[in-house]
Design an enzyme around this catalytic site. Structure first.
Site, PDB file in Angstrom:
ATOM      1  N   ARG A  55       0.794  -1.224   0.000  1.00 12.65           N
ATOM      2  CA  ARG A  55       0.000   0.000   0.000  1.00 12.65           C
ATOM      3  C   ARG A  55       0.827   1.274   0.000  1.00 12.65           C
ATOM      4  O   ARG A  55       0.602   2.169  -0.809  1.00 12.65           O
ATOM      5  CB  ARG A  55      -0.928   0.029   1.215  1.00 12.65           C
ATOM      6  CG  ARG A  55      -2.209  -0.727   1.024  1.00 12.65           C
ATOM      7  CD  ARG A  55      -2.730  -1.178   2.349  1.00 12.65           C
ATOM      8  NE  ARG A  55      -1.732  -2.043   2.962  1.00 12.65           N
ATOM      9  CZ  ARG A  55      -1.624  -3.340   2.670  1.00 12.65           C
ATOM     10  NH1 ARG A  55      -2.449  -3.904   1.854  1.00 12.65           N
ATOM     11  NH2 ARG A  55      -0.678  -4.068   3.221  1.00 12.65           N
ATOM     12  N   THR A  56       1.758   1.375   0.924  1.00 10.06           N
ATOM     13  CA  THR A  56       2.433   2.660   1.102  1.00 10.06           C
ATOM     14  C   THR A  56       3.172   3.074  -0.173  1.00 10.06           C
ATOM     15  O   THR A  56       3.088   4.216  -0.623  1.00 10.06           O
ATOM     16  CB  THR A  56       3.395   2.604   2.301  1.00 10.06           C
ATOM     17  OG1 THR A  56       2.650   2.205   3.448  1.00 10.06           O
ATOM     18  CG2 THR A  56       4.017   3.961   2.575  1.00 10.06           C
ATOM     19  N   LYS A  84      24.872  -5.770  -1.157  1.00  9.90           N
ATOM     20  CA  LYS A  84      26.315  -5.584  -1.358  1.00  9.90           C
ATOM     21  C   LYS A  84      26.972  -4.983  -0.122  1.00  9.90           C
ATOM     22  O   LYS A  84      28.162  -4.694  -0.131  1.00  9.90           O
ATOM     23  CB  LYS A  84      26.542  -4.648  -2.555  1.00  9.90           C
ATOM     24  CG  LYS A  84      25.978  -5.184  -3.848  1.00  9.90           C
ATOM     25  CD  LYS A  84      26.140  -4.143  -4.951  1.00  9.90           C
ATOM     26  CE  LYS A  84      25.322  -4.538  -6.167  1.00  9.90           C
ATOM     27  NZ  LYS A  84      25.130  -3.420  -7.089  1.00  9.90           N
ATOM     28  N   ARG A 105      11.455   3.383   3.530  1.00  3.37           N
ATOM     29  CA  ARG A 105      10.970   2.411   4.521  1.00  3.37           C
ATOM     30  C   ARG A 105      12.142   1.509   4.867  1.00  3.37           C
ATOM     31  O   ARG A 105      12.856   1.041   3.979  1.00  3.37           O
ATOM     32  CB  ARG A 105       9.818   1.581   3.976  1.00  3.37           C
ATOM     33  CG  ARG A 105       9.489   0.418   4.912  1.00  3.37           C
ATOM     34  CD  ARG A 105       8.229  -0.287   4.563  1.00  3.37           C
ATOM     35  NE  ARG A 105       7.076   0.546   4.845  1.00  3.37           N
ATOM     36  CZ  ARG A 105       5.821   0.099   4.778  1.00  3.37           C
ATOM     37  NH1 ARG A 105       5.580  -1.146   4.438  1.00  3.37           N
ATOM     38  NH2 ARG A 105       4.821   0.908   5.043  1.00  3.37           N
ATOM     39  N   HIS A 133       5.274   5.573  11.608  1.00  4.15           N
ATOM     40  CA  HIS A 133       4.773   5.572  10.234  1.00  4.15           C
ATOM     41  C   HIS A 133       3.899   6.828  10.101  1.00  4.15           C
ATOM     42  O   HIS A 133       2.673   6.756  10.095  1.00  4.15           O
ATOM     43  CB  HIS A 133       3.961   4.296  10.000  1.00  4.15           C
ATOM     44  CG  HIS A 133       3.633   4.031   8.562  1.00  4.15           C
ATOM     45  ND1 HIS A 133       3.900   4.923   7.545  1.00  4.15           N
ATOM     46  CD2 HIS A 133       3.046   2.971   7.963  1.00  4.15           C
ATOM     47  CE1 HIS A 133       3.497   4.402   6.393  1.00  4.15           C
ATOM     48  NE2 HIS A 133       2.973   3.223   6.623  1.00  4.15           N
TER      49      HIS A 133
END
Lengths: 306, 154
Positions: A55-56, A84, A105, A133
């Site tokens: 969703r975000t 890496k 995120r 959030h």
């Protein structure tokens, strides 16, 4: 009110006036979202998702496209620089050259604050581990205002995983700026975090309980959260609390007629499917509100909305 | 203080850490890396009657002047301590420790999920919310730590 160039890391960093202003701008984005705009033409959003998201990320990309901008990014940390061994600070110093604004995120707490310190462009916290959030909380506030025409004077219950639920942390910080009564309903093991309680105590009335039945008849807003398996360090601990709360039709019988149920989604089994068709359900409406809110935020931080 | 003089003799050259919160002398000794197997005279007095603190601890270290980061660490655990530099039995410099509003680099965040504990080019940073009892908040993840959490690290 100046938002250009700012970051959105934590709702602790915002005043009541600023949040009111953002909510007003979001309202003006409703028609823009439907009709489309070229307000952010030529601007690039980078979405750096070091944790899975549906969703975000889509919501931010949709918001950017609706304003005429474009979006780049990744959602699989496994194939990205992390694999890496690159650290977040270096990633930010690279990506700032590719984009005008960045959404991050990350599984670690405090990651968004660090990211913002190393990027020369605005950074938006798209979820920092179990910490915060903020854009989800802003769209939740917007949903409440849209449905109830106010936030002041409401009685609001946050239910479920209040320890690891990043959305409820951001929401609690923001709601502490309003004249509300907050009920924290959770199993003992998942009580609201100390750092949140320390910040909001004294600002608003807070009641903690582990019994949903005790608050269901008195609240205006019931904010459900999923007990997140992925945040638990130990499977046995998760087994003890999963399924602690469930909203179904018998429980809703004692609720006020105008009580609304919100949920940041995804849900698992904490809201029965039968609730979806009731007058209380608003959780799918939140998704649209998320796009509108994120359009407002992108426009404000990029200085195209004053 | 008459009692102090009786309990702990003078040192010739070194540092006297006075007005340590009663019961914290061994923590200060730990911060200074004194293991008991290091050479040099160390005098420790605990729960000495004090006008300012009711009781206090004193640590005297022969042959050593403290580094600024050691003084900062002591400030975290004993915010009212004073540091006396002794040369040839005389106090040549006396100052109280001072806990700054922002602490950088001398403690790690106690939240294992905090970004400051991973491989990033930053120093841990904390805001002092309360000096006594000590309460500090992580700049990055907002995690709150108390004296006991910090002591575990030293």
């Amino acid at each position: 009110m100046e938002f250009q160039g700012r970051d959105i890391i934590s709702l602790k960093d915002f005043s009541r006036e600023e949040i009111d202003y953002i909510l007003r701008i979001a309202r003006t984005m409703e028609s823009v979202a439907k009709n489309g705009s070229d307000l952010l033409a030529g601007k690039i959003l980078a979405t750096l998702f070091f944790e899975p998201s549906t969703r975000t990320r889509l919501s931010f990309e949709s918001a950017m496209h609706r304003l005429g901008g474009s979006a780049i990014g990744f959602a699989e940390a496994e194939i990205a620089s992390v694999k890496k061994g690159e650290n977040l600070a270096d990633t930010m110093r690279v990506v700032e050259s590719y984009a005008d604004i960045i959404v991050v995120r990350h599984p670690l707490e405090g990651a968004a604050r660090l990211a913002a310190e190393f990027a020369g462009v605005p950074v938006i916290n798209g979820g920092s581990g179990a910490e915060e959030h903020p854009t989800q909380a802003l769209l939740d506030l917007y949903t409440i205002v849209k449905e109830k025409s106010r936030i002041d004077g409401l009685s609001i219950a946050l239910v479920g995983d209040l320890r690891y639920g990043r959305t409820v942390h951001s929401l609690a910080y923001a709601l502490s700026l309003f004249d509300v009564t907050l009920h924290f309903v959770s199993p003992e093991m998942l009580r609201m975090r100390r750092e949140v309680l320390e910040t909001i105590t004294g600002k608003i009335e807070v009641v903690e309980t582990n019994r949903l039945e005790d608050v269901i008849d008195g609240v205006d807003v019931l904010y459900m959260t999923r007990i997140q398996k992925e945040r638990f360090p130990d499977a046995a601990e998760y087994a003890k609390v999963r399924g602690s709360y469930r909203i179904d039709l018998p429980l809703l019988e004692s609720a006020r007629e105008d009580m609304i149920v919100l949920h940041p989604l995804p849900r698992v089994d904490e809201i029965a499917f039968e609730v979806d068709k009731t007058i209380h359900a608003r959780y799918f409406g939140q998704v649209w509100n998320g796009v509108v809110m994120r359009m407002a935020l992108l426009g404000l931080l990029l200085g195209q909305i004053k | 203080m008459v009692e102090t003089t009786l309990l702990v003799s003078k040192i010739k050259n070194g540092t006297v850490i006075d007005h340590i919160t009663g019961g914290h002398a061994l923590d200060v000794v730990k911060i200074l890396g004194i293991t008991g197997r290091t050479r040099g005279t160390v005098l420790i007095a605990m729960y000495v009657p004090s006008k300012q603190l009711t009781t206090k601890d004193i640590v005297k270290v022969e042959g050593r002047e403290l580094k600024p980061e050691e003084v900062d660490k002591i400030a975290l655990l004993a915010p009212r301590a004073s540091i006396n530099i002794i040369r040839n039995y005389k106090v040549i410099n006396k100052k109280r420790v001072r806990l700054p509003d922002i602490i950088k680099g001398i403690a790690q965040c106690g939240n294992p999920a905090c970004i400051s504990n991973s491989n990033e080019p930053i120093q841990p940073k904390f805001y002092v919310k309360s000096q006594d009892p000590l309460m500090i908040r992580c700049h990055y993840c907002s995690y709150i730590m108390e004296k006991k959490d910090i002591l575990e690290q030293f």
